[in-house]
Write an enzyme that holds these catalytic residues in place. Structure first.
Site, short mmCIF file in Angstrom:
data_model
loop_
_atom_site.label_atom_id
_atom_site.label_comp_id
_atom_site.label_asym_id
_atom_site.label_seq_id
_atom_site.Cartn_x
_atom_site.Cartn_y
_atom_site.Cartn_z
N GLU A 118 33.34 48.46 -19.39
CA GLU A 118 34.15 48.23 -20.59
C GLU A 118 33.54 47.08 -21.41
OE1 GLU A 118 36.45 49.94 -21.86
OE2 GLU A 118 37.33 48.60 -23.36
N TYR A 119 33.15 46.03 -20.70
CA TYR A 119 32.53 44.90 -21.38
C TYR A 119 31.26 45.35 -22.09
CZ TYR A 119 30.50 40.26 -22.11
OH TYR A 119 29.96 39.13 -22.68
N ASP A 120 30.42 46.10 -21.38
CA ASP A 120 29.16 46.58 -21.96
C ASP A 120 29.39 47.44 -23.19
OD1 ASP A 120 27.82 45.26 -20.01
OD2 ASP A 120 27.51 47.02 -18.73
N LEU A 164 23.15 8.33 -10.83
CA LEU A 164 24.02 7.59 -9.91
C LEU A 164 23.16 6.88 -8.88
CD1 LEU A 164 26.84 10.21 -9.19
CD2 LEU A 164 26.77 8.41 -10.92
N GLU A 219 33.15 15.30 -4.85
CA GLU A 219 32.68 16.55 -5.45
C GLU A 219 31.34 16.94 -4.87
OE1 GLU A 219 33.05 16.33 -9.87
OE2 GLU A 219 34.20 14.52 -9.42
N LYS A 263 27.55 17.92 -4.87
CA LYS A 263 26.45 17.61 -5.77
C LYS A 263 25.57 18.86 -5.86
CE LYS A 263 23.03 14.00 -6.56
NZ LYS A 263 21.86 14.87 -6.65
N ASP A 320 22.65 21.33 -6.69
CA ASP A 320 21.21 21.11 -6.81
C ASP A 320 20.66 21.99 -7.94
OD1 ASP A 320 18.76 20.13 -6.29
OD2 ASP A 320 18.43 21.26 -4.45
N ARG A 376 18.77 16.79 -19.44
CA ARG A 376 18.90 15.37 -19.20
C ARG A 376 17.66 14.62 -19.68
NH1 ARG A 376 17.67 11.59 -15.59
NH2 ARG A 376 19.23 10.01 -15.19
N GLU A 383 26.01 20.68 -14.31
CA GLU A 383 24.78 21.05 -13.62
C GLU A 383 24.59 22.55 -13.74
OE1 GLU A 383 23.36 18.37 -12.21
OE2 GLU A 383 21.82 19.15 -10.85
N TYR A 433 31.24 18.76 -14.88
CA TYR A 433 31.87 17.75 -14.04
C TYR A 433 32.18 16.42 -14.69
CZ TYR A 433 26.94 16.52 -13.47
OH TYR A 433 25.63 16.23 -13.70
N LYS A 484 33.45 9.48 -6.73
CA LYS A 484 33.80 8.70 -7.91
C LYS A 484 35.15 8.03 -7.71
CE LYS A 484 31.40 11.53 -11.32
NZ LYS A 484 31.52 12.62 -12.29
N LYS A 496 23.30 11.51 -0.44
CA LYS A 496 22.26 12.54 -0.35
C LYS A 496 22.16 13.04 1.09
CE LYS A 496 19.96 12.41 -4.47
NZ LYS A 496 18.67 11.88 -4.87
N CYS A 499 -19.36 16.38 15.55
CA CYS A 499 -18.91 17.05 14.33
C CYS A 499 -18.86 18.57 14.53
CB CYS A 499 -19.87 16.71 13.19
SG CYS A 499 -19.52 17.62 11.68
N CYS A 502 -21.81 20.05 12.14
CA CYS A 502 -23.25 19.83 12.35
C CYS A 502 -23.57 19.34 13.76
CB CYS A 502 -23.77 18.83 11.33
SG CYS A 502 -23.14 17.16 11.62
N CYS A 551 -18.16 11.76 10.50
CA CYS A 551 -19.49 12.28 10.78
C CYS A 551 -20.42 11.54 9.82
CB CYS A 551 -19.55 13.78 10.51
SG CYS A 551 -21.23 14.40 10.51
N CYS A 587 -25.04 16.74 7.07
CA CYS A 587 -23.94 17.55 7.60
C CYS A 587 -23.51 18.60 6.57
CB CYS A 587 -22.76 16.65 7.95
SG CYS A 587 -21.27 17.54 8.38
ZN ZN Z 1 -21.17 16.74 10.46
#
Ligand code: ZN
Length: 667
Positions: A34-36, A82, A110, A112, A114, A133, A167, A219, A283, A307, A401, A404, A419, A424
């Site tokens: 309907e929306y479409d 913050l 709240e 946070k 990402d 930001r 966010e 927020y 807060k 965090k 090594c 070599c 080495c 080498c």
């Molecule tokens: Zn070497």
């Protein structure tokens, strides 16, 4: 009003309503079809009667004309960050400060989210501008892209003017689908939903942004005068009423212990959310308390962001491989059973040196804990001893090594094994790769794979051989066509004109970096003159230490090197200084000619101001940290760039170090 205009008005109303029910309330009253149907009706009318299309028409959700760039716009009030808390002690200290200042207190907890912090400006209830930001002072105008986020109301149900922040994020489901589609097209997937959201919002073509299915939680507001709220929780309720989407996992609590309970609950349950969170925001609830406490220069005193600790996962360490660098340093690398950490698959992690392997008692076959330092660079945190299999193998660095077979040495005062065989193979190949790199001879198209092949086919043994290559030499190589070969030959030819400092740097002389190469080339102007300098002369030069002076003279006295230089000359490789003299650049020697990166938030000036000042001193200010970065100035919340600088051993200054230096110079 014409009947068409009336119909447009009706369609606006219905579409806004259905959109709100679906995307904000999560409670649709009509099926999608309907929306479409109504949306297509509106698009058709607008196509025939463009004068009826308004800025808040629901059709803007599908995106519009692509833009050529985003305009930079100053925030009316800065978008502060913050301060962070990483553990219970930090939170209790915060609580103490709050109660010392205002006494009894309520906290709003709240999630946070990402994602990407954005700011939306409404005038008379209409969305007029949406900014990223940015650096907190200046953001980018991404209004057209933000309009494609269905949960952002284009018109509010009240004619108010204010700014609201939130966010924008990509739900995990959208993220997985997007990466599947990318994989199907053989494109690089996004590392995590946050990167995907940021990438989508910075699409110049808003139709692409529209296809990315972003979402948003609002927020905060700057100015409470337009609202009827006296607390953060009332403000959030009011945002709901105005038609915004807020996060409903929020909780109002009375003590720091309840805050800790809330954190514990979401630390356990975060994986079950349909979106990523990276912490909890706490807060002080009452506005009058917030006003009483006020702000530091960098952040509000009445809020803190807890965090979550970096994600750690367990995997198996299958083997330890060695790589040999240009200077002969042998670095052990852990080969891991591939595992997903913080959004990407990790199969290797540097173990840096033998001491680290033994300090952490890492054995082949062990189960190990992996995390990403700064969320970027994988590292082995520790071994899970309980899970050590009986046949786990203690690792010993080889005595010789692996390339070599020359005996490895540990130079006094260094943890690394080296080495020291000048012939080498692994080192020579790395040296060739260095010689053609951007800061050196800058030979475009001559990558690692090609160099390795040329070396194995004995077409190049030293850097001068590169200039003897012919198209016929190149054609038999893997995936080398006529055109590509010609381009490469042209690039090699062009590189002969590089200035002396590029050649010097490219030779890979120990302790000789980009900066000192520049200084030496400028001072001595020709290779012939350089070949006659003495250590005593060199140590007199600012920027040249004893180590470098010794290493340079020893290098240039070597008969093989003299022959190599003659070989280069015979192919007309430039041996003179062609660049601009640093001494001719206005500015201060402390900064002139240096490549500097600013990262994180600065508080006593904007990044822009800092950057302009540095440029006046003759510095080059760049945005990413590389081996050629001379200095990183890291403000608050500096992230991956700081980590990278630490990894590369780049010099790092705090904002205060920088200010001190400025004051010293300005005196
Ligand atoms: Zn070497």
């Amino acid at each position: 009003m014409s009947s068409i205009a009336q119909r447009v008005e009706t369609l606006h109303k219905l579409l806004h309503q259905y959109n709100y029910e679906y995307h904000v309330q999560d409670n649709p009253s009509v099926p999608d079809s309907e929306y479409d149907k109504l949306l297509h009706e509106l698009i058709e009318i607008e196509t025939k009667h463009p004068e009826l299309k308004t800025a808040d028409s629901p059709t803007v959700r599908v995106g519009g004309e692509a833009q050529s760039s985003f305009e930079k716009v100053n925030h009316d009030t800065p978008m502060l960050s913050l301060s962070n808390a990483f553990n219970e002690a930090d939170l209790r200290k915060f609580d103490q400060r709050v109660r010392d200042a205002v006494g009894e207190v309520e906290y709003m907890c709240e999630l946070k989210i990402d994602g990407l912090a954005v700011s939306l400006k409404y005038v008379d209830g209409k969305l007029v501008q949406g900014l990223t930001r940015g650096d907190g002072t200046t953001g980018e105008d991404i209004t057209e892209n933000l309009k494609t986020i269905y949960a952002i109301p284009l018109t509010l149900n009240k004619k108010i003017s204010f700014e609201v922040r939130g966010e924008a994020y990509m739900p995990r489901q959208s993220f997985l689908k997007l990466n599947e589609a990318k994989a199907a097209r053989d494109e690089q997937p996004f590392a995590n939903p946050r990167n995907a959201a940021a990438g989508s919002l910075r699409q110049l073509d808003s139709k692409l942004a529209a296809a990315r299915k972003l979402d948003i939680f609002l927020y905060s507001i700057n100015d409470f005068t337009e609202l009827d709220a006296s607390t953060q929780s009332e403000a959030l309720d009011e945002l709901d009423e105005l038609g915004f989407k807020t996060n409903h996992e929020r909780e109002k609590v009375n003590t720091i212990d309840e805050v800790l309970e809330y954190i514990e609950k979401w630390t356990k349950q975060r994986e079950q959310l349909p979106y990523d969170i990276d912490g909890i925001v706490i807060k002080v609830n009452h506005l009058e308390h917030q006003e009483e406490m006020g702000f530091t220069q960098k952040s509000p005193r009445w809020a803190i962001a807890y965090k979550f600790p970096a994600e750690e996962v367990i995997t198996e360490l299958l083997d330890i491989e060695l790589s040999i660098g240009r200077t002969g340093v042998v670095t052990p690398t852990a080969i891991l059973e591939p595992v997903r950490v913080a959004g990407t698959t990790v199969s290797r992690a540097s173990l840096h040196n033998e001491d680290l392997i033994h300090d952490k008692d890492i054995r082949i076959g062990d189960s190990v804990v992996i995390k990403k330092a700064g969320d970027i660079i994988p590292e082995v945190v520790r071994v899970i001893l309980d899970r050590r299999p009986e046949d786990a193998v203690t690792y010993h660095m080889p005595t010789h090594c692996p390339s070599c077979d020359h005996e490895l040495v540990r130079i006094e005062g260094e943890v690394a094994l080296r080495c020291i065989n000048p012939k080498c193979q692994a080192q020579l190949v790395e040296g060739l790769i260095h010689f053609v790199s951007r800061q050196a001879m800058n030979i475009d198209g001559l990558g690692t794979k090609i160099i390795e092949q040329l070396y194995t086919h004995e077409l190049i043994k030293d850097v001068a051989d590169i200039f003897y290559l012919t198209k016929d030499d190149l054609l038999p190589l893997e995936r080398m066509g006529e055109k590509k070969a010609q381009k490469l030959i042209d690039a090699i030819e062009t590189s002969k004109g590089r200035s002396l400092e590029n050649l010097l740097f490219g030779l890979g002389i120990r302790h000789l970096g980009v900066k000192a190469s520049q200084v030496l080339a400028e001072k001595y102007e020709t290779m012939d003159r350089l070949l006659t300098v003495t250590e005593d002369e060199l140590v007199e030069i600012y920027d040249v230490g004893e180590k470098l002076a010794q290493s340079l003279v020893t290098y240039l006295e070597n008969e093989d090197i003299r022959a190599l230089i003659e070989k280069l000359k015979s192919k007309d490789v430039n041996m003179t200084f062609k660049g601009q003299k640093l001494s001719q650049v206005e500015g201060h020697p402390e900064f002139a000619g240096k490549t500097i990166v600013l990262t994180g938030k600065l508080h006593q000036m904007t990044r822009n101001e800092a950057s302009n000042w540095l440029k006046l001193q003759g510095a080059k200010v760049t945005s990413s940290v590389t081996k050629s970065t001379d200095l990183v100035i890291a403000g608050e919340d500096a992230g991956s760039k700081l980590t990278k600088a630490e990894t590369l051993g780049t010099m790092i200054w705090t904002e205060q170090d920088f200010i001190d230096k400025q004051n010293e110079i300005n005196k």
